[in-house]
Write a protein that holds these residues in place. Structure first.
Motif, mmCIF file in Angstrom:
data_model
loop_
_atom_site.group_PDB
_atom_site.id
_atom_site.type_symbol
_atom_site.label_atom_id
_atom_site.label_comp_id
_atom_site.label_asym_id
_atom_site.label_seq_id
_atom_site.Cartn_x
_atom_site.Cartn_y
_atom_site.Cartn_z
ATOM 1 N N PHE A 217 0.810 -1.639 0.397
ATOM 2 C CA PHE A 217 -0.218 -0.073 -0.378
ATOM 3 C C PHE A 217 0.658 1.393 -0.223
ATOM 4 O O PHE A 217 0.896 1.824 -1.698
ATOM 5 C CB PHE A 217 -0.606 -0.135 1.089
ATOM 6 C CG PHE A 217 -1.901 1.227 1.326
ATOM 7 C CD1 PHE A 217 -2.799 1.659 0.232
ATOM 8 C CD2 PHE A 217 -0.635 2.264 2.533
ATOM 9 C CE1 PHE A 217 -3.204 2.919 0.444
ATOM 10 C CE2 PHE A 217 -1.966 3.655 2.450
ATOM 11 C CZ PHE A 217 -3.000 3.942 1.726
ATOM 12 N N MET A 218 1.616 1.040 0.764
ATOM 13 C CA MET A 218 2.524 2.342 0.824
ATOM 14 C C MET A 218 3.332 2.542 0.348
ATOM 15 O O MET A 218 3.612 3.735 -0.605
ATOM 16 C CB MET A 218 3.823 2.265 2.331
ATOM 17 C CG MET A 218 2.868 2.598 3.573
ATOM 18 S SD MET A 218 1.981 3.835 3.804
ATOM 19 C CE MET A 218 3.734 5.549 3.701
ATOM 20 N N PHE A 219 3.722 1.892 -0.609
ATOM 21 C CA PHE A 219 4.375 1.938 -2.569
ATOM 22 C C PHE A 219 3.836 2.704 -3.170
ATOM 23 O O PHE A 219 4.014 2.764 -4.176
ATOM 24 C CB PHE A 219 5.277 0.454 -2.500
ATOM 25 C CG PHE A 219 6.203 0.469 -3.816
ATOM 26 C CD1 PHE A 219 7.620 0.704 -3.333
ATOM 27 C CD2 PHE A 219 5.919 0.293 -4.661
ATOM 28 C CE1 PHE A 219 8.489 0.638 -4.077
ATOM 29 C CE2 PHE A 219 6.544 0.061 -6.067
ATOM 30 C CZ PHE A 219 8.450 0.480 -5.917
ATOM 31 N N THR A 220 2.509 2.249 -3.043
ATOM 32 C CA THR A 220 1.977 2.702 -4.251
ATOM 33 C C THR A 220 1.524 4.115 -4.190
ATOM 34 O O THR A 220 0.621 4.811 -4.803
ATOM 35 C CB THR A 220 0.091 2.247 -4.244
ATOM 36 O OG1 THR A 220 0.247 2.505 -3.343
ATOM 37 C CG2 THR A 220 0.726 0.379 -4.630
ATOM 38 N N VAL A 221 2.436 4.865 -2.568
ATOM 39 C CA VAL A 221 1.293 6.579 -2.455
ATOM 40 C C VAL A 221 2.110 6.831 -2.994
ATOM 41 O O VAL A 221 1.496 7.866 -3.468
ATOM 42 C CB VAL A 221 1.331 6.427 -0.807
ATOM 43 C CG1 VAL A 221 1.401 8.031 -0.440
ATOM 44 C CG2 VAL A 221 0.534 5.192 0.048
ATOM 45 N N PRO A 222 3.452 7.279 -3.006
ATOM 46 C CA PRO A 222 3.895 7.892 -3.933
ATOM 47 C C PRO A 222 3.414 8.138 -5.634
ATOM 48 O O PRO A 222 3.454 9.848 -5.935
ATOM 49 C CB PRO A 222 5.649 7.745 -3.706
ATOM 50 C CG PRO A 222 5.034 6.545 -3.626
ATOM 51 C CD PRO A 222 4.282 6.423 -2.670
ATOM 52 N N PHE A 223 2.923 7.067 -6.570
ATOM 53 C CA PHE A 223 2.910 7.058 -7.729
ATOM 54 C C PHE A 223 1.670 7.322 -7.604
ATOM 55 O O PHE A 223 0.915 8.189 -9.150
ATOM 56 C CB PHE A 223 2.481 5.404 -7.736
ATOM 57 C CG PHE A 223 4.376 4.818 -8.354
ATOM 58 C CD1 PHE A 223 5.166 5.410 -9.055
ATOM 59 C CD2 PHE A 223 4.462 4.005 -7.100
ATOM 60 C CE1 PHE A 223 6.420 5.015 -8.082
ATOM 61 C CE2 PHE A 223 6.076 3.365 -6.940
ATOM 62 C CZ PHE A 223 7.144 4.118 -8.117
ATOM 63 N N ILE A 224 0.960 7.217 -6.896
ATOM 64 C CA ILE A 224 -0.789 8.501 -6.214
ATOM 65 C C ILE A 224 -0.860 9.414 -6.248
ATOM 66 O O ILE A 224 -1.531 10.839 -7.672
ATOM 67 C CB ILE A 224 -1.412 7.804 -5.660
ATOM 68 C CG1 ILE A 224 -1.497 5.559 -5.743
ATOM 69 C CG2 ILE A 224 -2.797 7.880 -5.134
ATOM 70 C CD1 ILE A 224 -2.448 5.347 -5.027
ATOM 71 N N ALA A 225 0.304 9.859 -5.999
ATOM 72 C CA ALA A 225 0.366 11.108 -5.567
ATOM 73 C C ALA A 225 0.525 12.099 -6.619
ATOM 74 O O ALA A 225 0.666 13.135 -7.373
ATOM 75 C CB ALA A 225 1.880 11.584 -4.260
#
Length: 426
Positions: A217-225
């Motif tokens: 989940f945390m790995f996807t956060v920067p890409f979403i932002a």
């Protein structure tokens, strides 16, 4: 493809082991190992030597992950105490450095057209958060926090300027009002998106108990932002800054971390992040070294087309490096003088630095992976792209090798005490 994975993995492993043995910054060794791979005649290495990443991949995959992790490891509470100086260095200094470098090499050294000179200036304007992180233990924790926070902010400034420089290189005309509007909206949208993504991610991670799921989940956060900010374009040419969104989201999550990260996720999940960013940062420096022989080979065509001499190309590298140091040194003196004149409070007096401290700050402003990422992200249709990569890589090498080697001597000259914060906490 297997050869690429094996070569990169062994290069990162060997580079970091050697760097630890000889006590120099790993990035220096990794670039030279990549360079050695690039010039080896072995047939088995052909696939590694010919590897090429699409320009957008560097900015869309490497930077979000690396910057998110470095921002997560930067204390917002400590940075807030020096926020005024950090914001000035992360914005005004970057803009000033980019234009001074471009002006010097375009006016006095005749470097191609103005947009090409500006791209070189923009690429080399920011300091690098990952490179600064290698100074841990050599400087006080407060100084490291300030340098890392500055580096994270100036990455956002750099990529906004980079977008403007690419538009100029593409033949578009930009007025001061248009450029200022693009700059303002990029930061505004990036900040709002970063806060929104950070708030949403914080609410969701509080309910994730499995460390593996937490890591995914945390790995996807920067890409979403990054993606959401880059996709928002309220006016033509005015879109959000993905890097600003990533950094803001990371700072928000760091600030809220003690309340929402479960102990098991902190213990098992966060080390996974450290490993991923460790590999990606190492791979970036190795890939730059691998591509240097190709850039040098293509430089022959650039030199011939623009009637340049190799000596001038090498002179540009040295001049740009010296200018970047001089601009930082002068700016620190002027900005600190202005702040002192306007704010004479006791709190501000406690934050004052000495002349020797500012010299250390100047030498600690290392150029690194972000500059290389920007250079490699220049589209292939931009004039003299290989010259840009060659100059930027050369300046980064000078910064890492010369500044990196001189910095311990400068720190001892400045009589800055060794940071024992971590040992004292044990």
């Amino acid at each position: 493809m297997l050869e690429v994975i094996i070569a990169l993995s062994l290069a990162i492993l060997l580079g970091n082991i050697l760097a630890h043995k000889i006590r120099i910054t790993p990035a220096i060794v990794l670039i030279f190992i990549g360079l050695a791979i690039g010039i080896m005649p072995a047939h088995e290495l052909h696939e590694v030597q010919s590897i090429g990443l699409p320009p957008h991949v560097i900015l869309e995959i490497f930077l979000p992950v690396m910057l998110f992790w470095e921002a997560r490891n930067t204390s917002w509470r400590e940075a807030r105490a020096r926020l005024r100086g950090i914001l000035l260095s992360g914005t005004v200094l970057v803009i000033l450095t980019a234009f001074v470098i471009a002006w010097v090499i375009h006016t006095f050294m005749g470097v191609f057209i103005w947009p090409v000179a500006l791209i070189i200036g923009v690429a080399l304007a920011p300091t690098d958060a990952v490179a600064v992180a290698t100074l841990n233990g050599k400087l006080p924790k407060s100084s490291i926090t300030t340098l890392k926070a500055e580096a994270l902010i100036n990455d956002g400034t750099t990529l906004v300027l980079f977008a403007l420089a690419l538009q100029l290189a593409g033949g578009h005309e930009l007025t001061l009002g248009t450029a200022s509007g693009m700059f303002f909206f990029s930061f505004l949208i990036g900040t709002l998106v970063g806060l929104a993504v950070g708030w949403g991610a914080d609410k969701l991670r509080a309910h994730i108990g499995n460390p593996m799921n937490f890591s995914v989940f945390m790995f996807t956060v920067p890409f979403i932002a990054f993606f959401l900010s880059e996709e928002i374009e309220p006016f033509e040419g005015m879109k959000g800054s993905g890097v600003v969104a990533v950094v803001v989201a990371a700072f928000y999550l760091t600030y809220r971390g003690p309340d929402t990260i479960k102990p098991q996720n902190r213990f098992y999940g966060l080390p996974i992040w450290a490993f991923v960013t460790y590999v990606m940062n190492g791979a970036l420096f190795v890939l730059v070294g691998v591509q240097l022989p190709s850039a040098v080979e293509h430089m022959d065509g650039v030199v011939h087309e623009y009637n340049y001499a190799w000596a001038l190309a090498l002179a540009v590298i040295v001049v740009v490096w010296l200018v970047s140091i001089a601009v930082r040194f002068i700016f620190l003196h002027i900005s600190i003088g202005i702040i002192r004149a306007l704010d004479r409070s006791e709190k501000q007096r406690q934050l004052r630095t000495t002349f020797r401290g500012r010299v250390v700050n100047t030498f600690a402003g290392l150029r690194g992976g972000v500059s290389l990422a920007v250079a490699l992200s220049v589209p292939t249709d931009v004039p003299a792209r290989d010259f840009i990569i060659f100059v930027v890589a050369g300046v980064v090498l000078l910064s890492m090798v010369v500044q990196g080697m001189l910095l311990p001597l400068v720190i001892r000259w400045a009589k800055i005490p060794v940071d024992t914060t971590e040992e004292d906490e044990i």
